[in-house]
Design a protein around this motif. Structure first.
Motif, PDB file in Angstrom:
ATOM      1  N   THR A   1      -1.414   4.253  12.588  1.00 40.74           N
ATOM      2  CA  THR A   1      -0.019   4.364  12.158  1.00 40.74           C
ATOM      3  C   THR A   1       0.916   3.357  12.813  1.00 40.74           C
ATOM      4  O   THR A   1       2.041   3.200  12.390  1.00 40.74           O
ATOM      5  CB  THR A   1       0.511   5.775  12.456  1.00 40.74           C
ATOM      6  N   ILE A   2       0.475   2.696  13.888  1.00 38.98           N
ATOM      7  CA  ILE A   2       1.357   1.752  14.585  1.00 38.98           C
ATOM      8  C   ILE A   2       1.059   0.359  14.053  1.00 38.98           C
ATOM      9  O   ILE A   2       0.151  -0.318  14.519  1.00 38.98           O
ATOM     10  CB  ILE A   2       1.157   1.822  16.106  1.00 38.98           C
ATOM     11  N   VAL A   3       1.801  -0.063  13.032  1.00 40.31           N
ATOM     12  CA  VAL A   3       1.437  -1.296  12.346  1.00 40.31           C
ATOM     13  C   VAL A   3       2.666  -2.117  11.952  1.00 40.31           C
ATOM     14  O   VAL A   3       3.766  -1.606  11.787  1.00 40.31           O
ATOM     15  CB  VAL A   3       0.622  -1.010  11.064  1.00 40.31           C
ATOM     16  N   THR A   4       2.423  -3.407  11.810  1.00 42.26           N
ATOM     17  CA  THR A   4       3.361  -4.330  11.187  1.00 42.26           C
ATOM     18  C   THR A   4       2.593  -5.032  10.079  1.00 42.26           C
ATOM     19  O   THR A   4       1.553  -5.633  10.342  1.00 42.26           O
ATOM     20  CB  THR A   4       3.881  -5.352  12.206  1.00 42.26           C
ATOM     21  N   THR A   5       3.056  -4.927   8.849  1.00 43.43           N
ATOM     22  CA  THR A   5       2.251  -5.365   7.710  1.00 43.43           C
ATOM     23  C   THR A   5       3.022  -6.276   6.765  1.00 43.43           C
ATOM     24  O   THR A   5       4.167  -6.005   6.420  1.00 43.43           O
ATOM     25  CB  THR A   5       1.753  -4.146   6.903  1.00 43.43           C
ATOM     26  N   TRP A   6       2.352  -7.352   6.342  1.00 39.27           N
ATOM     27  CA  TRP A   6       2.832  -8.173   5.228  1.00 39.27           C
ATOM     28  C   TRP A   6       1.936  -7.871   4.040  1.00 39.27           C
ATOM     29  O   TRP A   6       0.743  -8.138   4.073  1.00 39.27           O
ATOM     30  CB  TRP A   6       2.745  -9.668   5.562  1.00 39.27           C
ATOM     31  N   ASP A   7       2.516  -7.297   3.015  1.00 40.12           N
ATOM     32  CA  ASP A   7       1.753  -6.909   1.840  1.00 40.12           C
ATOM     33  C   ASP A   7       2.169  -7.730   0.622  1.00 40.12           C
ATOM     34  O   ASP A   7       1.529  -7.683  -0.418  1.00 40.12           O
ATOM     35  CB  ASP A   7       1.965  -5.412   1.573  1.00 40.12           C
TER      36      ASP A   7
END
Length: 214
Positions: free
Chosen positions: A32-38
């Motif tokens: 759950t601890i994320v940084t995402t480029w989608d």
């Protein structure tokens, strides 16, 4: 494990049935601890140049922006996939950077990429990208799975820096380089603290390696 895969697989099947070209983080590992480029900025196809692209999701452990320069290639699916390829004697590689600052102490950090296999096939995926954190190679590289979304067969690889020991306020830069060889990058995910199950698997792998060396 099989039961846990049922819901994601159903979602993927529905995606394939609808023919959707929407990028998705389905199948990305990391808790759950994320940084995402989608998604990626929908710029003109050649060249692809963008800077300061904020993450699509960010839970605050790392402040970061994505920048990139590509001599060829294009953004596909209304900005939801980043594509580059080799055409005859010409090669259009990826040259991506994630620049950021940690907002808390992070002992372990990982970077996940979800991408279509290169034209060399799935076997070539493991060594397709060169991923560095502040110029340092990852201590572990793990294949975390595959997913089929629409017409795309994705490979999911995770690079771990298990002894990163990043202090709060530390500057970080991930660089992601690749010879093109026909590949579509669908999602990027920074994971400041991998799940305990993944860490356990990494620990087991290290024990196996050490025993083999003895």
């Amino acid at each position: 494990m099989k039961k846990r895969l049922i819901a994601p697989l159903m979602a993927l099947a529905l995606s394939g049935m609808t023919g959707s070209a929407v990028a998705s983080t389905i199948g990305l590992a990391g808790g759950t601890i994320v940084t995402t480029w989608d998604t990626f900025p929908n710029t003109p196809p050649t060249p692809v140049v963008f800077s300061n692209d904020a993450p699509d999701t960010n839970t605050g452990q790392v402040s970061a922006t994505l920048s990139a320069t590509m001599t060829g290639g294009n953004i596909t699916g209304a900005g939801q996939r980043l594509y580059a390829g080799s055409f005859g004697p010409d090669s259009f590689p990826f040259d991506l950077a994630i620049n950021g600052t940690t907002n808390e102490t992070i002992p372990i950090i990982g970077l996940v990429l979800k991408f279509t296999p290169p034209s060399g096939g799935v076997a070539a995926s493991a060594n397709f990208f060169t991923v560095l954190l502040n110029g340092v190679a990852a201590s572990q590289q793990v294949f975390t799975g595959a997913s089929v979304e629409g017409m795309n067969n994705f490979q999911i690889y995770h690079w771990y820096w298990t002894d990163a020991n990043l202090a709060s306020g530390a500057e970080i830069q991930f660089t992601i380089d690749s010879a093109a060889d026909h590949v579509t990058l669908d999602a990027i995910q920074i994971v400041p603290e991998p799940g305990s199950a993944v860490l356990g698997a990494l620990g087991a792998a290290m024990l196996v390696i050490r025993r083999r060396r003895k």
